[in-house]
Design a protein around this motif. Structure first.
Motif, PDB file in Angstrom:
ATOM      1  N   ALA A 125       0.664  -1.175  -0.106  1.00 47.07           N
ATOM      2  CA  ALA A 125      -0.007   0.084  -0.133  1.00 47.07           C
ATOM      3  C   ALA A 125       0.792   1.331  -0.064  1.00 47.07           C
ATOM      4  O   ALA A 125       0.402   2.315  -0.621  1.00 47.07           O
ATOM      5  N   ILE A 126       2.070   1.035   0.980  1.00 46.45           N
ATOM      6  CA  ILE A 126       2.774   2.411   0.934  1.00 46.45           C
ATOM      7  C   ILE A 126       3.495   2.724  -0.383  1.00 46.45           C
ATOM      8  O   ILE A 126       3.473   3.920  -1.009  1.00 46.45           O
ATOM      9  N   VAL A 127       4.189   1.723  -0.954  1.00 44.84           N
ATOM     10  CA  VAL A 127       4.837   1.909  -2.144  1.00 44.84           C
ATOM     11  C   VAL A 127       4.155   2.060  -3.198  1.00 44.84           C
ATOM     12  O   VAL A 127       4.470   2.934  -4.117  1.00 44.84           O
ATOM     13  N   CYS A 128       2.930   1.400  -3.499  1.00 42.02           N
ATOM     14  CA  CYS A 128       1.820   1.752  -4.625  1.00 42.02           C
ATOM     15  C   CYS A 128       1.395   3.256  -4.479  1.00 42.02           C
ATOM     16  O   CYS A 128       1.253   4.020  -5.556  1.00 42.02           O
ATOM     17  N   ARG A 129       0.965   3.618  -3.125  1.00 44.76           N
ATOM     18  CA  ARG A 129       0.658   5.175  -2.951  1.00 44.76           C
ATOM     19  C   ARG A 129       1.720   6.012  -3.415  1.00 44.76           C
ATOM     20  O   ARG A 129       1.566   7.060  -3.994  1.00 44.76           O
ATOM     21  N   GLU A 130       2.957   5.829  -3.150  1.00 40.60           N
ATOM     22  CA  GLU A 130       4.141   6.632  -3.402  1.00 40.60           C
ATOM     23  C   GLU A 130       4.317   6.876  -4.923  1.00 40.60           C
ATOM     24  O   GLU A 130       4.411   7.898  -5.475  1.00 40.60           O
ATOM     25  N   ILE A 131       4.030   5.634  -5.532  1.00 37.67           N
ATOM     26  CA  ILE A 131       3.966   5.744  -7.174  1.00 37.67           C
ATOM     27  C   ILE A 131       3.180   6.531  -7.800  1.00 37.67           C
ATOM     28  O   ILE A 131       3.347   7.431  -8.630  1.00 37.67           O
ATOM     29  N   LEU A 132       1.805   6.250  -7.160  1.00 35.44           N
ATOM     30  CA  LEU A 132       0.546   7.020  -7.559  1.00 35.44           C
ATOM     31  C   LEU A 132       0.847   8.468  -7.384  1.00 35.44           C
ATOM     32  O   LEU A 132       0.466   9.126  -8.358  1.00 35.44           O
ATOM     33  N   VAL A 133       1.241   8.819  -6.395  1.00 34.84           N
ATOM     34  CA  VAL A 133       1.202  10.195  -6.067  1.00 34.84           C
ATOM     35  C   VAL A 133       2.374  10.924  -6.857  1.00 34.84           C
ATOM     36  O   VAL A 133       2.372  11.989  -7.373  1.00 34.84           O
ATOM     37  N   SER A 134       3.739  10.323  -6.984  1.00 33.00           N
ATOM     38  CA  SER A 134       4.634  10.702  -7.810  1.00 33.00           C
ATOM     39  C   SER A 134       4.197  10.914  -9.433  1.00 33.00           C
ATOM     40  O   SER A 134       4.393  12.292  -9.995  1.00 33.00           O
ATOM     41  N   GLY A 135       3.436   9.969  -9.882  1.00 30.33           N
ATOM     42  CA  GLY A 135       2.860  10.018 -11.219  1.00 30.33           C
ATOM     43  C   GLY A 135       2.089  11.385 -11.279  1.00 30.33           C
ATOM     44  O   GLY A 135       1.998  12.234 -12.466  1.00 30.33           O
ATOM     45  N   LEU A 136       1.020  11.470 -10.225  1.00 31.42           N
ATOM     46  CA  LEU A 136       0.038  12.562 -10.226  1.00 31.42           C
ATOM     47  C   LEU A 136       0.797  13.779 -10.246  1.00 31.42           C
ATOM     48  O   LEU A 136       0.387  15.004 -10.644  1.00 31.42           O
ATOM     49  N   ARG A 137       1.637  14.024  -9.253  1.00 29.17           N
ATOM     50  CA  ARG A 137       2.354  15.102  -9.111  1.00 29.17           C
ATOM     51  C   ARG A 137       3.057  15.834 -10.456  1.00 29.17           C
ATOM     52  O   ARG A 137       3.415  16.674 -10.772  1.00 29.17           O
TER      53      ARG A 137
END
Length: 185
Positions: free
Chosen positions: A97-109
């Motif tokens: 969950a933590i790693v996936c969220r980090e990837i998602l937020v990075s892409g979003l940013r």
């Protein structure tokens, strides 16, 4: 003056350099490896806070720093979580969950930056990061710490709490980002 301008980036480089050292120390089979891996992770975590603080205080923000800082953070956290999960010292689901969220937020940013929309870090996301870093530190120390502190259990509980905050903050960022995606499609 030049040191002031470059010190935040040097601290980011340090955080990246810690990753292979942390990995090697983590797999050493000695009592001191628990303490040394925790110390390396703590130094990296403190350098993350310090580089941002110094860059703002000295007005030494740079494009390289804005690019590398979040990458260094995510590499450090993802590496530590993978190491801990591999040795069954952390649970897989909160780590994913933590790693996936980090990837998602990075892409979003990245997407939002292209359309010149800033997405500041929320207060809850800062709490999530604190819980996550503390959890990883406790899990790294784990059995190396005093038995009465139950650091492995405390670290696992904190990791689940960080994962919950990860889902909440990830959803909030996605909701904000989705609005801008709809406007720009």
């Amino acid at each position: 003056m030049n040191l002031r301008k470059n010190l935040p980036n040097y601290l980011t480089y340090l955080r990246i350099a810690v990753i292979p050292l942390l990995t090697v120390v983590f797999f050493l089979k000695s009592e001191w490896s628990y303490y040394l891996s925790t110390t390396l992770f703590a130094i990296a975590g403190i350098s993350d806070w310090l580089d941002g603080y110094l860059a703002r205080m000295w007005e030494a923000q740079s494009s390289l720093g804005r690019f590398l800082d979040p990458i260094a953070d995510k590499l450090l956290v993802a590496t530590a979580l993978m190491l801990l999960v591999d040795q069954d010292r952390a649970d897989l689901l909160p780590a994913i969950a933590i790693v996936c969220r980090e990837i998602l937020v990075s892409g979003l940013r990245e997407f939002l930056a292209e359309i010149r929309v800033s997405m500041p870090v929320s207060k809850l996301a800062k709490i999530k990061t604190g819980a996550q870093m503390l959890a990883i530190g406790f899990l790294l120390l784990g059995d190396g710490g005093p038995a009465w502190m139950h650091l492995a259990l405390l670290g696992r509980l904190l990791l689940w709490a960080a994962a919950l905050l990860t889902l909440v903050t990830g959803y909030a960022y996605l909701k904000t980002g989705w609005k801008h995606m709809q406007e720009n499609s």
